[in-house]
Design a protein around this motif. Structure first.
Motif, PDB file in Angstrom:
ATOM      1  N   ARG B   6       0.812  -1.213   0.000  1.00  0.00           N
ATOM      2  CA  ARG B   6       0.000   0.000   0.000  1.00  0.00           C
ATOM      3  C   ARG B   6       0.858   1.282   0.000  1.00  0.00           C
ATOM      4  NH1 ARG B   6      -2.242   3.235  -1.277  1.00  0.00           N
ATOM      5  NH2 ARG B   6      -4.274   4.146  -0.814  1.00  0.00           N
ATOM      6  N   GLU B  34      -7.638  -3.690  -4.657  1.00  0.00           N
ATOM      7  CA  GLU B  34      -7.628  -2.497  -3.804  1.00  0.00           C
ATOM      8  C   GLU B  34      -6.470  -1.563  -4.146  1.00  0.00           C
ATOM      9  OE1 GLU B  34      -7.715  -4.103   0.109  1.00  0.00           O
ATOM     10  OE2 GLU B  34      -9.903  -4.181   0.173  1.00  0.00           O
ATOM     11  N   ALA B  37      -7.160   0.092  -7.452  1.00  0.00           N
ATOM     12  CA  ALA B  37      -8.115   1.193  -7.322  1.00  0.00           C
ATOM     13  C   ALA B  37      -7.438   2.414  -6.693  1.00  0.00           C
ATOM     14  CB  ALA B  37      -9.301   0.740  -6.480  1.00  0.00           C
ATOM     15  N   ALA B  38      -6.588   2.154  -5.688  1.00  0.00           N
ATOM     16  CA  ALA B  38      -5.864   3.255  -5.033  1.00  0.00           C
ATOM     17  C   ALA B  38      -4.958   3.963  -6.040  1.00  0.00           C
ATOM     18  CB  ALA B  38      -5.036   2.715  -3.868  1.00  0.00           C
ATOM     19  N   LEU B  40      -5.354   4.056  -9.328  1.00  0.00           N
ATOM     20  CA  LEU B  40      -6.184   4.786 -10.289  1.00  0.00           C
ATOM     21  C   LEU B  40      -6.666   6.113  -9.706  1.00  0.00           C
ATOM     22  CD1 LEU B  40      -8.375   2.026 -11.999  1.00  0.00           C
ATOM     23  CD2 LEU B  40      -6.641   3.473 -13.056  1.00  0.00           C
ATOM     24  N   GLU B  41      -7.057   6.054  -8.446  1.00  0.00           N
ATOM     25  CA  GLU B  41      -7.534   7.281  -7.801  1.00  0.00           C
ATOM     26  C   GLU B  41      -6.420   8.316  -7.674  1.00  0.00           C
ATOM     27  OE1 GLU B  41      -8.366   7.218  -3.662  1.00  0.00           O
ATOM     28  OE2 GLU B  41      -8.555   9.387  -3.769  1.00  0.00           O
ATOM     29  N   LEU B  42      -5.250   7.819  -7.309  1.00  0.00           N
ATOM     30  CA  LEU B  42      -4.094   8.729  -7.157  1.00  0.00           C
ATOM     31  C   LEU B  42      -3.707   9.353  -8.502  1.00  0.00           C
ATOM     32  CD1 LEU B  42      -2.044   9.948  -5.286  1.00  0.00           C
ATOM     33  CD2 LEU B  42      -0.657   7.880  -5.478  1.00  0.00           C
ATOM     34  N   GLU B  44      -5.666   9.762 -10.979  1.00  0.00           N
ATOM     35  CA  GLU B  44      -6.750  10.688 -11.334  1.00  0.00           C
ATOM     36  C   GLU B  44      -6.553  12.018 -10.611  1.00  0.00           C
ATOM     37  OE1 GLU B  44     -10.027  11.715 -13.493  1.00  0.00           O
ATOM     38  OE2 GLU B  44      -9.088   9.727 -13.537  1.00  0.00           O
ATOM     39  N   MET B  45      -6.161  11.925  -9.343  1.00  0.00           N
ATOM     40  CA  MET B  45      -5.977  13.156  -8.584  1.00  0.00           C
ATOM     41  C   MET B  45      -4.761  13.942  -9.087  1.00  0.00           C
ATOM     42  SD  MET B  45      -6.097  13.894  -4.567  1.00  0.00           S
ATOM     43  CE  MET B  45      -4.432  13.541  -4.173  1.00  0.00           C
TER      44      MET B  45
END
Lengths: 175, 244
Positions: B6, B34, B37-38, B40-42, B44-45
């Motif tokens: 992580r 998980e 997804a983390a 991808l979100e990062l 994206e941000m």
């Protein structure tokens, strides 16, 4: 100072005009002040260019001059005095990174992200700007801000966490 | 979630991992939804922050001001630098031309005097005043030349004075004296000089030896096929006689 020297400086520095101005606007929050900061940065950098060591990171050097110039300005001093935040909790910030909400992040518009960045305290904001906007490596950010790499990682994680939380919160309230 | 990878997701997204670790995390992402997804979100941000953060562009007026500031610092230095360089070049060129012109003129004079010496060698009447006494030769030039000179006493030397005559070199009147040493003729030419003193110059450009110098407002040229030692000796005697 010979012409070749000035030419070399121009070639290296002028492409950084927009990024430096952008960074200055974020730091000062004022376009007029940002203009003065950039001008002062170029003048200082040209004067000190003889001492710049070829092969080292010119971009980091220019951003460092701009940031130092800002920190000694009135606005910089004010912001420094009012933005001392507790940096403890680096591990927590990283470890407790919650399950992402990708769908919410995708809903965030530019204005909301800008507000989220603007809300950050200066020490987190500058790390985020250099790493995610200027796409500097951690080492470059560390050189620019004269802080250890570990601190860069810590501040970056916290900055992202705060931006994300603000976006999620804002969109959550809206819905 | 407590996935051991992580903490490496941010480093992976920021391209801060070394190749082996990068590969390892890539492999893990294929099996961990998980962490994927983390990531991808990062990403994206990061993209959102980059787009939103690149908000301000330097106004045209600021760009102009900065460029002017750089130019203002450059122009005077460059002007003086190039001006100085040009002035130096002109000075060197002028001095070189003057030295070259002077050398050319000197060479022309010497060539003419060597010719004059050869004429004297071939002539049956090389001199107009025939005498081995300097007290006869020197006065003969009075009224014929706009200057005067001294002749050395050669009675106790290997040199013999044969006489002299008036010569013209580049429209200037001068004295030509004939000396002799061991069957070798020596022509001594004396002209008025505008220049200051100059040291004796030995010239063996042709088969004749030429020595010349300037002293006391007079230019002396000595042309001969005699030995250098003999030339030096007579030159020294002439210098001594005409020293002020």
């Amino acid at each position: 100072m010979d012409e070749r020297f000035n030419k070399e400086f121009e070639q290296l520095a002028l492409p950084l005009l927009d990024p430096l101005y952008n960074f200055a606007c974020w730091l000062s929050g004022n376009p007029d002040e940002a203009r003065d900061l950039v001008q002062e940065t170029f003048v200082k950098a040209l004067k000190a260019f003889a001492s710049f060591q070829a092969g080292t990171n010119f971009r980091a050097w220019m951003f460092r001059i701009l940031r130092n110039t800002f920190l000694t300005s009135r606005t910089g001093l004010e912001r420094r005095n009012t933005s001392q935040q507790d940096e403890d909790g680096y591990d927590e910030a990283v470890v407790s990174y919650e399950t992402p909400e990708l769908a919410i992040m995708r809903q965030a518009d530019t204005e909301l992200v800008q507000v989220s960045i603007a809300r950050l305290s200066p020490i987190f904001q500058e790390v985020l700007l250099l790493a995610d906007i200027e796409e500097m490596k951690y080492q470059e950010v560390a050189e620019t801000l004269a802080i250890p790499i570990g601190t860069v990682m810590s501040r970056l994680a916290r900055a992202r966490k705060q931006v994300r939380e603000h976006i999620v919160d804002a969109l959550g309230k809206k819905s | 979630m407590n996935c051991k990878y992580r903490q490496k997701i941010a480093l992976y997204a920021d391209d801060e991992l070394g190749p082996p670790e990068q590969q390892e995390v890539s492999g893990h992402l294929a099996t961990c939804p998980e962490c994927s997804a983390a990531l991808l979100e990062l990403l994206e941000m990061k993209k959102s922050v980059r787009l939103a953060g690149t908000r301000f562009s330097a106004p045209l007026e600021l760009r102009r001001t900065v460029q002017e500031k750089l130019r203002v610092r450059k122009t005077p230095a460059a002007f003086w630098k190039w001006g100085l360089a040009l002035a130096c070049c002109l000075l060197v060129a002028t001095l070189s031309f003057m030295v070259y012109s002077r050398e050319q003129r000197q060479n022309t004079v010497i060539a003419g005097l060597v010719d004059q010496h050869i004429i004297a060698l071939a002539s049956e009447h090389a001199v107009d005043v025939v005498s081995d006494d300097r007290h006869n030769v020197k006065p003969w030039f009075q009224g014929k030349l706009p200057f005067t000179f001294n002749l050395p006493e050669v009675a106790n030397s290997p040199f013999k004075l044969d006489g002299g005559k008036v010569v013209y070199q580049q429209q200037e009147a001068g004295a030509e004296l004939q000396y002799e040493i061991r069957k070798h003729k020596i022509s001594v030419f004396i002209f008025r000089s505008q220049d200051g003193s100059s040291k004796l110059v030995h010239d063996r450009g042709s088969s004749f030896t030429v020595e010349h110098w300037t002293e006391g407002g007079l230019r002396f040229y000595l042309v001969t096929d005699a030995s250098s030692e003999d030339v030096h000796q007579l030159a020294s005697m002439l210098q001594e006689a005409n020293r002020l």
